[in-house]
Design a protein around this motif. Structure first.
Motif, PDB file in Angstrom:
ATOM      1  N   MET A 238      42.706-129.707 -19.063  1.00 46.54           N
ATOM      2  CA  MET A 238      41.706-129.114 -19.971  1.00 46.54           C
ATOM      3  C   MET A 238      42.244-127.825 -20.581  1.00 46.54           C
ATOM      4  O   MET A 238      42.141-127.606 -21.794  1.00 46.54           O
ATOM      5  CB  MET A 238      40.401-128.839 -19.229  1.00 46.54           C
ATOM      6  CG  MET A 238      39.625-130.081 -18.846  1.00 46.54           C
ATOM      7  SD  MET A 238      39.133-131.088 -20.263  1.00 46.54           S
ATOM      8  CE  MET A 238      38.129-129.924 -21.161  1.00 46.54           C
ATOM      9  N   ASN A 239      42.826-126.953 -19.751  1.00 42.95           N
ATOM     10  CA  ASN A 239      43.358-125.685 -20.247  1.00 42.95           C
ATOM     11  C   ASN A 239      44.522-125.898 -21.218  1.00 42.95           C
ATOM     12  O   ASN A 239      44.602-125.224 -22.251  1.00 42.95           O
ATOM     13  CB  ASN A 239      43.789-124.793 -19.085  1.00 42.95           C
ATOM     14  CG  ASN A 239      42.619-124.207 -18.336  1.00 42.95           C
ATOM     15  OD1 ASN A 239      41.509-124.105 -18.858  1.00 42.95           O
ATOM     16  ND2 ASN A 239      42.854-123.822 -17.102  1.00 42.95           N
ATOM     17  N   GLU A 240      45.405-126.839 -20.905  1.00 41.74           N
ATOM     18  CA  GLU A 240      46.520-127.125 -21.807  1.00 41.74           C
ATOM     19  C   GLU A 240      46.022-127.676 -23.140  1.00 41.74           C
ATOM     20  O   GLU A 240      46.526-127.298 -24.205  1.00 41.74           O
ATOM     21  CB  GLU A 240      47.498-128.103 -21.159  1.00 41.74           C
ATOM     22  CG  GLU A 240      48.302-127.490 -20.036  1.00 41.74           C
ATOM     23  CD  GLU A 240      49.138-128.492 -19.261  1.00 41.74           C
ATOM     24  OE1 GLU A 240      48.999-129.724 -19.482  1.00 41.74           O
ATOM     25  OE2 GLU A 240      49.933-128.051 -18.409  1.00 41.74           O
ATOM     26  N   ASN A 241      45.040-128.573 -23.095  1.00 41.21           N
ATOM     27  CA  ASN A 241      44.461-129.101 -24.334  1.00 41.21           C
ATOM     28  C   ASN A 241      43.879-127.973 -25.183  1.00 41.21           C
ATOM     29  O   ASN A 241      44.078-127.920 -26.401  1.00 41.21           O
ATOM     30  CB  ASN A 241      43.370-130.131 -24.036  1.00 41.21           C
ATOM     31  CG  ASN A 241      43.915-131.450 -23.564  1.00 41.21           C
ATOM     32  OD1 ASN A 241      45.093-131.744 -23.701  1.00 41.21           O
ATOM     33  ND2 ASN A 241      43.047-132.267 -22.985  1.00 41.21           N
ATOM     34  N   LEU A 242      43.144-127.063 -24.538  1.00 41.82           N
ATOM     35  CA  LEU A 242      42.528-125.968 -25.279  1.00 41.82           C
ATOM     36  C   LEU A 242      43.561-124.982 -25.795  1.00 41.82           C
ATOM     37  O   LEU A 242      43.391-124.422 -26.889  1.00 41.82           O
ATOM     38  CB  LEU A 242      41.471-125.279 -24.428  1.00 41.82           C
ATOM     39  CG  LEU A 242      40.218-126.150 -24.219  1.00 41.82           C
ATOM     40  CD1 LEU A 242      39.269-125.490 -23.235  1.00 41.82           C
ATOM     41  CD2 LEU A 242      39.509-126.430 -25.530  1.00 41.82           C
ATOM     42  N   ASP A 243      44.645-124.772 -25.062  1.00 44.41           N
ATOM     43  CA  ASP A 243      45.737-123.934 -25.571  1.00 44.41           C
ATOM     44  C   ASP A 243      46.291-124.519 -26.871  1.00 44.41           C
ATOM     45  O   ASP A 243      46.504-123.796 -27.854  1.00 44.41           O
ATOM     46  CB  ASP A 243      46.878-123.832 -24.555  1.00 44.41           C
ATOM     47  CG  ASP A 243      46.572-122.949 -23.362  1.00 44.41           C
ATOM     48  OD1 ASP A 243      45.633-122.119 -23.428  1.00 44.41           O
ATOM     49  OD2 ASP A 243      47.290-123.093 -22.343  1.00 44.41           O
ATOM     50  N   GLU A 244      46.513-125.832 -26.870  1.00 43.98           N
ATOM     51  CA  GLU A 244      47.040-126.504 -28.069  1.00 43.98           C
ATOM     52  C   GLU A 244      46.059-126.430 -29.220  1.00 43.98           C
ATOM     53  O   GLU A 244      46.448-126.158 -30.363  1.00 43.98           O
ATOM     54  CB  GLU A 244      47.369-127.966 -27.752  1.00 43.98           C
ATOM     55  CG  GLU A 244      48.538-128.142 -26.817  1.00 43.98           C
ATOM     56  CD  GLU A 244      48.763-129.595 -26.430  1.00 43.98           C
ATOM     57  OE1 GLU A 244      48.366-130.499 -27.188  1.00 43.98           O
ATOM     58  OE2 GLU A 244      49.343-129.822 -25.353  1.00 43.98           O
ATOM     59  N   ILE A 245      44.784-126.674 -28.946  1.00 45.53           N
ATOM     60  CA  ILE A 245      43.757-126.616 -29.988  1.00 45.53           C
ATOM     61  C   ILE A 245      43.662-125.204 -30.561  1.00 45.53           C
ATOM     62  O   ILE A 245      43.574-125.023 -31.782  1.00 45.53           O
ATOM     63  CB  ILE A 245      42.397-127.081 -29.439  1.00 45.53           C
ATOM     64  CG1 ILE A 245      42.444-128.580 -29.135  1.00 45.53           C
ATOM     65  CG2 ILE A 245      41.269-126.756 -30.410  1.00 45.53           C
ATOM     66  CD1 ILE A 245      41.293-129.074 -28.284  1.00 45.53           C
ATOM     67  N   ALA A 246      43.676-124.202 -29.695  1.00 44.70           N
ATOM     68  CA  ALA A 246      43.588-122.813 -30.151  1.00 44.70           C
ATOM     69  C   ALA A 246      44.749-122.479 -31.085  1.00 44.70           C
ATOM     70  O   ALA A 246      44.556-121.816 -32.114  1.00 44.70           O
ATOM     71  CB  ALA A 246      43.561-121.865 -28.949  1.00 44.70           C
ATOM     72  N   GLN A 247      45.951-122.940 -30.744  1.00 38.44           N
ATOM     73  CA  GLN A 247      47.097-122.658 -31.598  1.00 38.44           C
ATOM     74  C   GLN A 247      46.981-123.378 -32.937  1.00 38.44           C
ATOM     75  O   GLN A 247      47.274-122.802 -33.993  1.00 38.44           O
ATOM     76  CB  GLN A 247      48.406-123.044 -30.903  1.00 38.44           C
ATOM     77  CG  GLN A 247      49.642-122.622 -31.680  1.00 38.44           C
ATOM     78  CD  GLN A 247      49.705-121.125 -31.904  1.00 38.44           C
ATOM     79  OE1 GLN A 247      49.688-120.351 -30.960  1.00 38.44           O
ATOM     80  NE2 GLN A 247      49.789-120.695 -33.161  1.00 38.44           N
ATOM     81  N   LEU A 248      46.525-124.635 -32.916  1.00 38.57           N
ATOM     82  CA  LEU A 248      46.338-125.376 -34.173  1.00 38.57           C
ATOM     83  C   LEU A 248      45.286-124.717 -35.061  1.00 38.57           C
ATOM     84  O   LEU A 248      45.459-124.597 -36.284  1.00 38.57           O
ATOM     85  CB  LEU A 248      45.933-126.825 -33.886  1.00 38.57           C
ATOM     86  CG  LEU A 248      47.038-127.745 -33.406  1.00 38.57           C
ATOM     87  CD1 LEU A 248      46.451-129.073 -32.932  1.00 38.57           C
ATOM     88  CD2 LEU A 248      48.054-127.975 -34.504  1.00 38.57           C
ATOM     89  N   LEU A 249      44.186-124.271 -34.440  1.00 38.15           N
ATOM     90  CA  LEU A 249      43.137-123.590 -35.208  1.00 38.15           C
ATOM     91  C   LEU A 249      43.651-122.292 -35.806  1.00 38.15           C
ATOM     92  O   LEU A 249      43.370-121.972 -36.971  1.00 38.15           O
ATOM     93  CB  LEU A 249      41.924-123.315 -34.321  1.00 38.15           C
ATOM     94  CG  LEU A 249      41.102-124.523 -33.896  1.00 38.15           C
ATOM     95  CD1 LEU A 249      40.074-124.115 -32.842  1.00 38.15           C
ATOM     96  CD2 LEU A 249      40.432-125.161 -35.088  1.00 38.15           C
ATOM     97  N   GLN A 250      44.400-121.524 -35.013  1.00 41.66           N
ATOM     98  CA  GLN A 250      44.964-120.267 -35.514  1.00 41.66           C
ATOM     99  C   GLN A 250      45.913-120.530 -36.677  1.00 41.66           C
ATOM    100  O   GLN A 250      45.864-119.840 -37.699  1.00 41.66           O
ATOM    101  CB  GLN A 250      45.691-119.526 -34.386  1.00 41.66           C
ATOM    102  CG  GLN A 250      46.195-118.156 -34.792  1.00 41.66           C
ATOM    103  CD  GLN A 250      45.082-117.194 -35.145  1.00 41.66           C
ATOM    104  OE1 GLN A 250      44.087-117.103 -34.446  1.00 41.66           O
ATOM    105  NE2 GLN A 250      45.253-116.475 -36.240  1.00 41.66           N
ATOM    106  N   ASP A 251      46.770-121.546 -36.535  1.00 38.46           N
ATOM    107  CA  ASP A 251      47.705-121.895 -37.610  1.00 38.46           C
ATOM    108  C   ASP A 251      46.955-122.298 -38.876  1.00 38.46           C
ATOM    109  O   ASP A 251      47.325-121.885 -39.981  1.00 38.46           O
ATOM    110  CB  ASP A 251      48.635-123.034 -37.179  1.00 38.46           C
ATOM    111  CG  ASP A 251      49.622-122.625 -36.096  1.00 38.46           C
ATOM    112  OD1 ASP A 251      49.771-121.410 -35.827  1.00 38.46           O
ATOM    113  OD2 ASP A 251      50.229-123.540 -35.490  1.00 38.46           O
ATOM    114  N   ALA A 252      45.904-123.113 -38.733  1.00 43.97           N
ATOM    115  CA  ALA A 252      45.127-123.556 -39.894  1.00 43.97           C
ATOM    116  C   ALA A 252      44.446-122.374 -40.566  1.00 43.97           C
ATOM    117  O   ALA A 252      44.421-122.275 -41.806  1.00 43.97           O
ATOM    118  CB  ALA A 252      44.090-124.593 -39.472  1.00 43.97           C
TER     119      ALA A 252
END
Length: 77
Positions: A30-44
């Motif tokens: 769960m934490n790894e998934n959210l780390d990835e999502i957070a980075q994608l959102l920040q990039d977008a």
């Protein structure tokens, strides 16, 4: 360390019945998934701002994406 402990980096995860999801591997995923999502959102967000899109509009669109998520497993019990 036990096989089931809780690293509450984002949240203490709960099941629908209110019990805590405490298995280390589940919490890690769960934490790894959210780390990835957070980075994608920040990039977008950064891309949008660099392309002169309103920050407020970008955040609104990202919120709408989350709000549109649907549970594909609902009713399959």
């Amino acid at each position: 360390m036990s096989a089931c402990s809780n690293e509450a980096r984002y949240a203490i995860w709960h099941r629908d019945d209110g019990s805590v999801v405490s298995c280390t591997e589940k919490v890690k995923v769960m934490n790894e998934n959210l780390d990835e999502i957070a980075q994608l959102l920040q990039d977008a967000l950064e891309d949008g701002i660099l392309m002169e899109v309103s920050e407020a509009q970008m955040k609104d669109v990202l919120h709408k994406l989350v709000d549109a998520l649907r549970n594909p497993y609902a009713g399959r019990e």
